[in-house]
Write a protein that holds these residues in place. Structure first.
Motif, mmCIF file in Angstrom:
data_model
loop_
_atom_site.group_PDB
_atom_site.id
_atom_site.type_symbol
_atom_site.label_atom_id
_atom_site.label_comp_id
_atom_site.label_asym_id
_atom_site.label_seq_id
_atom_site.Cartn_x
_atom_site.Cartn_y
_atom_site.Cartn_z
ATOM 1 N N PRO A 1 0.809 -1.222 0.000
ATOM 2 C CA PRO A 1 0.000 0.000 0.000
ATOM 3 C C PRO A 1 0.846 1.277 0.000
ATOM 4 O O PRO A 1 0.527 2.237 -0.705
ATOM 5 C CB PRO A 1 -0.828 -0.131 1.284
ATOM 6 C CG PRO A 1 -0.949 -1.606 1.487
ATOM 7 C CD PRO A 1 0.375 -2.165 1.061
ATOM 8 N N ALA A 2 1.932 1.288 0.783
ATOM 9 C CA ALA A 2 2.799 2.461 0.828
ATOM 10 C C ALA A 2 3.549 2.647 -0.483
ATOM 11 O O ALA A 2 3.712 3.771 -0.977
ATOM 12 C CB ALA A 2 3.791 2.338 1.990
ATOM 13 N N VAL A 3 4.007 1.544 -1.061
ATOM 14 C CA VAL A 3 4.737 1.609 -2.339
ATOM 15 C C VAL A 3 3.814 2.092 -3.449
ATOM 16 O O VAL A 3 4.162 2.975 -4.249
ATOM 17 C CB VAL A 3 5.346 0.235 -2.672
ATOM 18 C CG1 VAL A 3 5.865 0.193 -4.109
ATOM 19 C CG2 VAL A 3 6.459 -0.100 -1.682
ATOM 20 N N ALA A 4 2.604 1.528 -3.520
ATOM 21 C CA ALA A 4 1.657 1.937 -4.553
ATOM 22 C C ALA A 4 1.289 3.408 -4.407
ATOM 23 O O ALA A 4 1.112 4.123 -5.411
ATOM 24 C CB ALA A 4 0.400 1.069 -4.484
ATOM 25 N N ALA A 5 1.184 3.889 -3.171
ATOM 26 C CA ALA A 5 0.864 5.305 -2.955
ATOM 27 C C ALA A 5 1.934 6.202 -3.557
ATOM 28 O O ALA A 5 1.630 7.284 -4.091
ATOM 29 C CB ALA A 5 0.713 5.582 -1.462
ATOM 30 N N ARG A 6 3.180 5.773 -3.507
ATOM 31 C CA ARG A 6 4.257 6.579 -4.086
ATOM 32 C C ARG A 6 4.173 6.591 -5.617
ATOM 33 O O ARG A 6 4.455 7.610 -6.248
ATOM 34 C CB ARG A 6 5.615 6.064 -3.606
ATOM 35 C CG ARG A 6 5.816 6.277 -2.105
ATOM 36 C CD ARG A 6 7.170 5.805 -1.620
ATOM 37 N NE ARG A 6 8.259 6.553 -2.237
ATOM 38 C CZ ARG A 6 9.543 6.327 -1.967
ATOM 39 N NH1 ARG A 6 9.878 5.387 -1.102
ATOM 40 N NH2 ARG A 6 10.479 7.031 -2.560
ATOM 41 N N TYR A 7 3.761 5.475 -6.201
ATOM 42 C CA TYR A 7 3.520 5.472 -7.654
ATOM 43 C C TYR A 7 2.364 6.404 -7.991
ATOM 44 O O TYR A 7 2.401 7.128 -8.994
ATOM 45 C CB TYR A 7 3.214 4.056 -8.141
ATOM 46 C CG TYR A 7 4.434 3.225 -8.427
ATOM 47 C CD1 TYR A 7 5.047 3.244 -9.681
ATOM 48 C CD2 TYR A 7 4.979 2.403 -7.440
ATOM 49 C CE1 TYR A 7 6.173 2.473 -9.933
ATOM 50 C CE2 TYR A 7 6.111 1.631 -7.685
ATOM 51 C CZ TYR A 7 6.700 1.675 -8.927
ATOM 52 O OH TYR A 7 7.826 0.929 -9.191
ATOM 53 N N GLY A 8 1.333 6.396 -7.151
ATOM 54 C CA GLY A 8 0.204 7.282 -7.379
ATOM 55 C C GLY A 8 0.603 8.746 -7.326
ATOM 56 O O GLY A 8 0.167 9.558 -8.158
ATOM 57 N N THR A 9 1.451 9.096 -6.363
ATOM 58 C CA THR A 9 1.942 10.476 -6.254
ATOM 59 C C THR A 9 2.748 10.865 -7.480
ATOM 60 O O THR A 9 2.615 11.980 -8.010
ATOM 61 C CB THR A 9 2.791 10.629 -4.979
ATOM 62 O OG1 THR A 9 1.985 10.332 -3.838
ATOM 63 C CG2 THR A 9 3.349 12.035 -4.860
ATOM 64 N N LEU A 10 3.594 9.950 -7.953
ATOM 65 C CA LEU A 10 4.394 10.214 -9.148
ATOM 66 C C LEU A 10 3.494 10.397 -10.361
ATOM 67 O O LEU A 10 3.710 11.305 -11.183
ATOM 68 C CB LEU A 10 5.379 9.056 -9.370
ATOM 69 C CG LEU A 10 6.290 9.148 -10.599
ATOM 70 C CD1 LEU A 10 7.125 10.420 -10.580
ATOM 71 C CD2 LEU A 10 7.202 7.907 -10.671
ATOM 72 N N ALA A 11 2.467 9.555 -10.486
ATOM 73 C CA ALA A 11 1.530 9.669 -11.606
ATOM 74 C C ALA A 11 0.792 11.006 -11.569
ATOM 75 O O ALA A 11 0.607 11.665 -12.607
ATOM 76 C CB ALA A 11 0.534 8.514 -11.580
ATOM 77 N N GLU A 12 0.384 11.437 -10.383
ATOM 78 C CA GLU A 12 -0.301 12.715 -10.251
ATOM 79 C C GLU A 12 0.609 13.870 -10.644
ATOM 80 O O GLU A 12 0.177 14.842 -11.276
ATOM 81 C CB GLU A 12 -0.801 12.886 -8.812
ATOM 82 C CG GLU A 12 -1.967 11.968 -8.465
ATOM 83 C CD GLU A 12 -2.274 11.945 -6.983
ATOM 84 O OE1 GLU A 12 -1.586 12.680 -6.227
ATOM 85 O OE2 GLU A 12 -3.185 11.197 -6.572
#
Length: 378
Positions: free
Chosen positions: A352-363
């Motif tokens: 969950p923490a790793v995916a959140a960082r991908y989400g931030t990068l995508a945003e």
């Protein structure tokens, strides 16, 4: 809410990239975000599309990258897993025209950054980074290697660790003997022969350790060499007199079964021959589960374990491997101290923490896009 298209091998294909992509896709879309998999397949793969697969790119399809790119362009962001040899063409070069054809921002995840690439491999990776909106490496070592050995813009490169499942709560099977564990797809380079030689040096312990080698033989190894490597391990174990203590589990464990197996181990042993490996999902899973690790000095292990939750030993040195395992099993308090060093790391390694960082990068990529377009049209 952003939508995500993923390009990678994917289950039912069984390889590290497929497992990684499946987990990342599941967690990036866990909050209801739209997502779809563009699955890359080879001859011999089960071609039937599984859940979430919106398009299949068979490596036997000429210019298959065109339709794959079209499928990815229906999402807000494309997340592309990169490994040499996954895509068609020399060194997987067909991923490059796909990246150039994308009309949406792309995140390229580099699973390998070679220290001594061929001229073609170096040029190809540099062009991939140029075409990508952002590039992710999973270790600082990989990032440093990329920035020093290749001509790439540093601002495009972000370090996000490999994710790990939540195994800490998995039931622990009680064993009467110390349990050593190696898991993952089997093949030459896995280094299990060095673990067997180390196990032979631990036969004076009371009780003597058992050793589980879990995982099927890698499909590409099966295709070219059959089960020669596994058969050789069986012969070596018999010659060393430790065959009775080794359990070969020729299966592909699901997450629940794998969690139980990892948590039953006293030591996870990673005896890999590779001196290039900058990313190891097995290493991350073991560390996140709080199990002490003994590993050869491949780059990811050196970065994560030095001063941390494990011991690093030289390559192809069964005496050093045995000595490190012995320390963890018999030195008072050492296993607990190593496990205690996981806590500062564990929260950052969970999916969950790793995916959140991908989400931030995508945003960040999508937010920057309008200004880029307007600047280009000015």
């Amino acid at each position: 809410m952003l939508s995500y298209g993923f390009l990678s091998t994917h289950p039912p294909t069984r390889c590290g990239l497929a497992t990684f992509n499946s987990a990342l896709a599941a967690h990036l879309t866990a909050d209801g975000a739209r997502g779809g998999i563009v699955r890359v397949t080879e001859r011999g793969d089960d071609q039937r599309p599984g859940p979430g697969v919106v398009h299949t790119w068979s490596t036997r399809t000429p210019a298959g990258w065109r339709d794959a790119a079209a499928a990815l362009n229906t999402y807000d962001v494309a997340v592309v897993q990169h490994e040499y040899g996954i895509y068609p063409g020399a060194d997987g070069e067909d991923v490059l025209p796909l990246l150039r054809r994308l009309t949406v921002p792309s995140i390229v995840v580099l699973h390998t950054v070679l220290r001594q690439p061929s001229a073609r491999q170096k040029s190809l990776l540099e062009q991939i980074v140029t075409a990508a909106g952002a590039v992710v490496t999973m270790t600082d070592t990989a990032r440093d290697r990329l920035l020093v050995g290749y001509t790439v813009p540093p601002g495009k490169v972000t370090v996000i660790p490999h994710g790990a499942a939540e195994h800490v709560g998995a039931p622990v099977a009680r064993r009467t003997r110390p349990h050593l564990l190696t898991w993952g797809l089997l093949g030459p380079g896995k280094g299990v022969e060095w673990s067997l030689r180390a196990l032979a040096r631990l036969q004076d312990l009371d009780p003597t350790p058992t050793y589980t080698v879990a995982g099927r033989t890698h499909p590409k190894v099966i295709e070219h060499q059959g089960e020669a490597y596994r058969s050789g391990l069986h012969r070596l174990g018999a010659e060393l007199g430790v065959a009775h203590a080794v359990d070969y589990q020729d299966v592909y464990h699901d997450q629940v079964a794998l969690g139980r197996l990892i948590r039953s181990a006293d030591v996870v042993v990673l005896p890999y021959d590779s001196r290039e490996q900058v990313t190891s999902g097995v290493l991350i899973e073991a560390v996140a589960a709080g199990v002490p690790v003994v590993s050869t000095a491949f780059p990811h292990a050196v970065e994560l374990l030095t001063g941390g939750p494990g011991l690093v030993v030289p390559h192809q040195d069964p005496a050093a491997l045995a000595a490190a395992i012995r320390r963890i099993l018999v030195e008072p308090g050492l296993a607990a101290r190593l496990a205690g060093r996981v806590q500062p790391l564990a929260a950052h390694l969970r999916w969950p923490a790793v995916a959140a960082r991908y989400g931030t990068l995508a945003e960040r990529l999508t937010a920057a896009r309008p200004s880029v377009v307007s600047a280009a049209s000015a």
